[in-house]
Design a protein around this motif. Sequence first.
Motif, PDB file in Angstrom:
ATOM      1  N   GLU A 232       0.792  -0.934   0.082  1.00 15.22           N
ATOM      2  CA  GLU A 232      -0.010  -0.018   0.042  1.00 15.22           C
ATOM      3  C   GLU A 232       0.847   1.280  -0.157  1.00 15.22           C
ATOM      4  OE1 GLU A 232      -3.404   2.422   2.611  1.00 15.22           O
ATOM      5  OE2 GLU A 232      -2.959   0.131   2.995  1.00 15.22           O
ATOM      6  N   ARG A 266      -4.062  -4.070 -10.206  1.00 13.96           N
ATOM      7  CA  ARG A 266      -4.558  -3.160  -9.771  1.00 13.96           C
ATOM      8  C   ARG A 266      -4.338  -1.945 -11.016  1.00 13.96           C
ATOM      9  NH1 ARG A 266      -3.700  -5.620  -5.629  1.00 13.96           N
ATOM     10  NH2 ARG A 266      -4.994  -5.300  -3.459  1.00 13.96           N
ATOM     11  N   ASP A 427     -11.129   7.981  -9.989  1.00 10.40           N
ATOM     12  CA  ASP A 427     -11.537   6.802  -9.296  1.00 10.40           C
ATOM     13  C   ASP A 427     -10.598   5.741 -10.387  1.00 10.40           C
ATOM     14  OD1 ASP A 427     -13.136   7.595  -7.201  1.00 10.40           O
ATOM     15  OD2 ASP A 427     -14.937   7.224  -8.167  1.00 10.40           O
ATOM     16  N   SER A 431      -4.950   3.664  -7.595  1.00 12.23           N
ATOM     17  CA  SER A 431      -4.474   2.169  -7.628  1.00 12.23           C
ATOM     18  C   SER A 431      -5.256   1.288  -6.461  1.00 12.23           C
ATOM     19  CB  SER A 431      -2.905   2.195  -7.876  1.00 12.23           C
ATOM     20  OG  SER A 431      -2.537   2.640  -6.715  1.00 12.23           O
ATOM     21  N   PHE A 432      -5.286   1.838  -5.405  1.00  9.67           N
ATOM     22  CA  PHE A 432      -5.561   1.158  -4.349  1.00  9.67           C
ATOM     23  C   PHE A 432      -6.730   1.662  -3.353  1.00  9.67           C
ATOM     24  CE2 PHE A 432      -4.781  -0.742  -0.097  1.00  9.67           C
ATOM     25  CZ  PHE A 432      -3.875  -1.815  -0.403  1.00  9.67           C
ATOM     26  N   ASP A 433      -7.585   0.682  -3.102  1.00 10.97           N
ATOM     27  CA  ASP A 433      -8.675   1.030  -2.270  1.00 10.97           C
ATOM     28  C   ASP A 433      -8.327   1.426  -0.909  1.00 10.97           C
ATOM     29  OD1 ASP A 433     -11.342   1.165  -1.395  1.00 10.97           O
ATOM     30  OD2 ASP A 433     -11.644  -0.762  -0.941  1.00 10.97           O
ATOM     31  N   TYR A 434      -7.814   2.618  -0.587  1.00 16.35           N
ATOM     32  CA  TYR A 434      -7.272   3.398   0.593  1.00 16.35           C
ATOM     33  C   TYR A 434      -8.483   3.386   1.721  1.00 16.35           C
ATOM     34  CZ  TYR A 434      -3.520   4.457  -2.416  1.00 16.35           C
ATOM     35  OH  TYR A 434      -2.523   4.478  -3.388  1.00 16.35           O
ATOM     36  N   LYS A 435      -8.143   2.944   2.659  1.00 16.92           N
ATOM     37  CA  LYS A 435      -9.055   2.996   3.873  1.00 16.92           C
ATOM     38  C   LYS A 435      -8.847   3.982   4.912  1.00 16.92           C
ATOM     39  CE  LYS A 435     -11.007  -0.889   2.336  1.00 16.92           C
ATOM     40  NZ  LYS A 435     -12.398  -0.772   1.743  1.00 16.92           N
TER      41      LYS A 435
END
Length: 524
Positions: A232, A266, A427, A431-435
């Motif tokens: 990440e 990704r 969107d 590249s990443f589904d950051y939380k």
Amino acid sequence: MKNISFNDLNLHPKVFEAIDNMGFEEPSQIQAESIPVILEGNDIIGQAQTGTGKTLAFGAPMLSKITPKNKHISALILTPTRELAIQVNDELSRIAKFMKILLLPIYGGQPIERQIKSLKRGINIVVGTPGRILDHLHRKTLDLSNIEFLTIDEADEMLDMGFIEDIEEIIKASNPNRQTLLFSATMPDQVKRLASKYMSSNTKYITIAKNTLTVEKTKQYYYEIKHKDRFESLCRILDVDEPSSAIIFCKTKRGVDELVESMQARGYNVEGMHGDMGQNQRLNTLRKFKEGSLDFLVATDVAARGIDVENVSHVINYDLPQDTESYVHRIGRTGRANKEGIAYSLVTPREYILLKQIEKFTKSKIKRKDIPTIDEIFEAKYKNIEEKIKKVISENNYKNFIPIATELDEEYNLVDVAASLMKIIFDKELSFDYKENSIGIEDNNVRLFFSIGRMDNITPRKLIKFINETSSVEAYEIGDIDILNKFTFINVPERVASIILKKSNGKKLQSRRVSVELAKSKKN
């Protein structure tokens, strides 16, 4: 030296299996030259800089020769500090992964009763500091009369810290028919005298010349990360910087395959290169990278050898290399043709010592950067989208879409339409589904005890200078300083405490040798 592989070195099959499992493709120079000599049964003196892979250089042949079924201790490795003892023990454990070898690190600050219990159960290899090894010898809880190997690691540092008498006492208690391996970055007279007194007449000298390699054209930074956040962290860095062309280095072949798979999943335009790939496949990948049809190339050190590609904007050390020279070769892939390049390294707290070794070797400062937050990623993407929109407008290259925009204008506010389109682009580019907005290492402060105080005419300025000169830790990394009459307490981030403990402990300040330890409790 011609290129050789670990397969050429006649190591024990289980040792070779472990090295292959670790993913190392070929030995460093100190490993290639030391391993055959040690396997032949010779004493050796290896002179090489810290961070060149010396643990594997003595560990692999030593493990290849000792007998695991022996009930007595087969090998003793002496190190100057507890941090190095732990580091060496961990490395030997990885090399002995497929062997029934029992290892034990022995150092001060750890309950001696627990160590005695382990020694009674039976240990094959002991890694320890001189003081604690002597404690056990005096208690008769450690028997070195049957050891096959005695390794003295970082000999010059050990002697510089005043351990000469301790080392001599340990050597005298050891099996006289042992094989002695001595490694040192420098060869002062003290080390030479020790070698001539206690090592065999057929001792082999191996010297690895220190290359003068420069990294002037490359800006160097590191990100301190948690191991679980490595991927990440890379994605966040790429999302903010958006490199035009980057080489990403992994330490192992498996690491290359796993990273390429994760990045491709990704949407990154990336391929990998390592030694298990066919020549045609590697050439094809390199051709695509040179032509610009690939944005990212993930590679091992061996696969990247000889790569000559212009306009590589970034080199990213996803893993730090096993030796310092490889670091210089890696970052030399950018900053070419009088252009400035950028080199990033992802570093866990345990790897911070190696980072300091790299700084010392390259005579350069590697600056710390914080892992980008989601807010920073949004800002970077917004600027990028804004530039793209301005470019399309300036080129008058949007006429075909005016009818659609006019139709949407009848039903919606055009500002809302533009914002929606920007969100679609954002969107897609993310590249990443950051939380979480931010990730990374929080600096936990550690309190260090220094055996010097006001009665020694010590000032904060003098202490900061002493720490900087002995450990290369900068003033901005040092926190509160409490100078008392006979001693001093200093707060530092946990990530630099081990460096100060290793480098500053035992060094002289104003003609007085200073002891540096972890404070047992905070004094007021």
